[in-house]
Write an enzyme that holds these catalytic residues in place. Structure first.
Site, short mmCIF file in Angstrom:
data_model
loop_
_atom_site.label_atom_id
_atom_site.label_comp_id
_atom_site.label_asym_id
_atom_site.label_seq_id
_atom_site.Cartn_x
_atom_site.Cartn_y
_atom_site.Cartn_z
N GLU A 64 -4.59 -2.44 9.08
CA GLU A 64 -4.07 -1.38 9.00
C GLU A 64 -4.98 -0.32 9.54
O GLU A 64 -6.11 -0.22 9.56
CB GLU A 64 -3.53 -0.77 7.16
CG GLU A 64 -2.66 0.47 7.40
CD GLU A 64 -1.86 0.28 6.17
OE1 GLU A 64 -0.87 0.02 6.08
OE2 GLU A 64 -2.30 0.77 5.00
N LYS A 75 -5.84 3.58 8.77
CA LYS A 75 -5.44 4.51 7.62
C LYS A 75 -6.65 5.51 7.34
O LYS A 75 -7.61 5.00 6.84
CB LYS A 75 -5.09 3.71 6.00
CG LYS A 75 -4.78 4.83 5.10
CD LYS A 75 -3.84 4.02 4.01
CE LYS A 75 -4.58 2.75 3.52
NZ LYS A 75 -3.97 2.25 2.34
N LYS A 118 4.05 2.57 9.67
CA LYS A 118 4.09 2.85 8.00
C LYS A 118 4.67 4.33 7.66
O LYS A 118 3.63 4.90 8.20
CB LYS A 118 2.89 2.23 7.42
CG LYS A 118 3.15 2.16 6.25
CD LYS A 118 1.82 1.33 5.58
CE LYS A 118 2.10 0.98 4.31
NZ LYS A 118 0.63 0.48 3.37
N GLU A 158 10.04 -3.24 1.34
CA GLU A 158 8.62 -3.33 0.46
C GLU A 158 9.58 -2.91 -1.00
O GLU A 158 10.22 -2.17 -1.19
CB GLU A 158 7.81 -2.21 0.75
CG GLU A 158 6.79 -2.05 -0.26
CD GLU A 158 5.75 -0.92 0.06
OE1 GLU A 158 5.11 -1.15 0.97
OE2 GLU A 158 5.67 0.08 -0.76
N ASN A 210 4.46 -4.94 -2.88
CA ASN A 210 3.43 -3.98 -3.02
C ASN A 210 2.65 -4.33 -4.22
O ASN A 210 3.42 -4.11 -5.49
CB ASN A 210 3.89 -2.54 -2.77
CG ASN A 210 2.57 -1.60 -2.73
OD1 ASN A 210 1.62 -1.81 -2.97
ND2 ASN A 210 3.21 -0.45 -1.77
N GLU A 216 1.26 -6.88 -0.06
CA GLU A 216 0.69 -5.66 0.29
C GLU A 216 -0.29 -5.12 -0.62
O GLU A 216 -0.01 -5.22 -1.66
CB GLU A 216 1.64 -4.62 0.60
CG GLU A 216 2.58 -5.04 1.78
CD GLU A 216 3.87 -4.29 1.84
OE1 GLU A 216 5.12 -4.79 2.44
OE2 GLU A 216 3.93 -3.08 1.45
N SER A 217 -1.38 -4.64 -0.39
CA SER A 217 -2.34 -3.78 -0.93
C SER A 217 -3.05 -4.64 -2.28
O SER A 217 -2.66 -5.53 -2.67
CB SER A 217 -1.49 -2.90 -2.12
OG SER A 217 -0.73 -1.66 -1.10
#
Length: 271
Positions: free
Chosen positions: A54, A56, A116, A165, A186, A216-217
């Site tokens: 990603e 970010k 995103k 998600e 997530n 994710e995350s």
């Protein structure tokens, strides 16, 4: 009102303003709108590592992550590292991103790009395609089932992959439909920002095999990925772990090398 509610309220105002300035017809006439998209879900299916890296700059939970890097260098670094795709944050107010980031990434690399964003309107999907995205993200927590259906079918109609998600079982069951390609879990609670991989583990068996599973995350080490692979996950969205370093591409390369010491010829781009 929690942070997610605030983001969505601001997004509704932002989208309304954009729609009044740039008509859909103008977006559909852009050069990139007619390009053939690259499927992220297909890449993940054949990958040994499944890394989606990603770009970010900041986030509401971590404040500034990395403001000093330009998106072209990050994109090229990620592509050279062998990631399956790149996620580009396009929200400005809360994440410091923009559609220009997506355009610059598209001009720099040939890998799948995920926009995103907090998508609440079909306009944002047309916008994504017009700025070079191959994939869009839909967040079940901010959408009703009918909205998910309309948005995902719109994306599929113009050749985009859809990553949906979820955070819990309720969101998962309201979201399952044929117009999705990937189901992302997530691990971060968007209301408290607490992170736990147990969310991915507990939901894995409830996701039908028709969908590519993405976690994710909160994924920061090889062990977490190897553990989640046992639960059927093929994709792993990693942002802060790479972006908080001086060279995200190099960090991603080292991470992938450790994860897959003997990548297949397909992953190395030979076949």
């Amino acid at each position: 009102m929690n942070i997610l509610d605030k983001i969505v309220a601001d997004k509704r105002k932002e989208v309304a303003l954009k729609k009044s300035i740039v008509p859909v017809s103008q977006l559909e006439n852009s050069v990139l709108f007619s390009r053939n998209s690259i499927s992220l879900s297909n890449k993940l299916k054949v990958s040994q590592t499944g890394i989606i890296a990603e770009h970010k700059r900041r986030s509401p939970s971590k404040s500034v992550i990395n403001q000093s890097l330009n998106v072209q260098d990050v994109a090229i670094g990620y592509e050279n590292a062998g990631v399956c795709g790149m996620s580009v944050l396009t929200d400005g107010k809360y994440f410091g991103g923009s559609l220009d980031d997506l355009l610059l990434a598209r001009a720099s690399v040939d890998m799948p790009l995920l926009r995103k964003e907090f998508i609440i309107d079909t306009y944002q999907i047309i916008e994504a395609k017009a700025h070079g995205a191959d994939v869009i993200l839909l967040i079940a927590a901010i959408l009703e089932r009918e909205e998910i259906k309309i948005l995902s079918e719109t994306a599929k109609s113009i050749g985009l992959d859809v990553l949906l998600e979820v955070h819990n079982e309720e969101e998962l069951y309201k979201s399952l439909m044929p117009s999705l390609d990937m189901l992302g879990v997530n691990n971060r609670n968007l209301k408290t920002f607490e992170v736990s991989l147990d969310i991915s583990k507990s939901l894995s068996g409830k996701i039908p095999n028709d969908f590519v599973k993405v976690s994710e995350s909160g994924i920061s080490n090889i062990e977490a990925i190897k553990e989640l692979q046992q639960f059927g996950y093929k994709g792993f969205l990693i942002g802060e772990n790479f972006m908080k370093t001086d060279n995200p591409g190099e960090s991603a390369r080292d991470f992938i090398k450790s994860l897959s010491p003997n990548p297949s010829p397909k992953e190395r781009g030979i076949i």
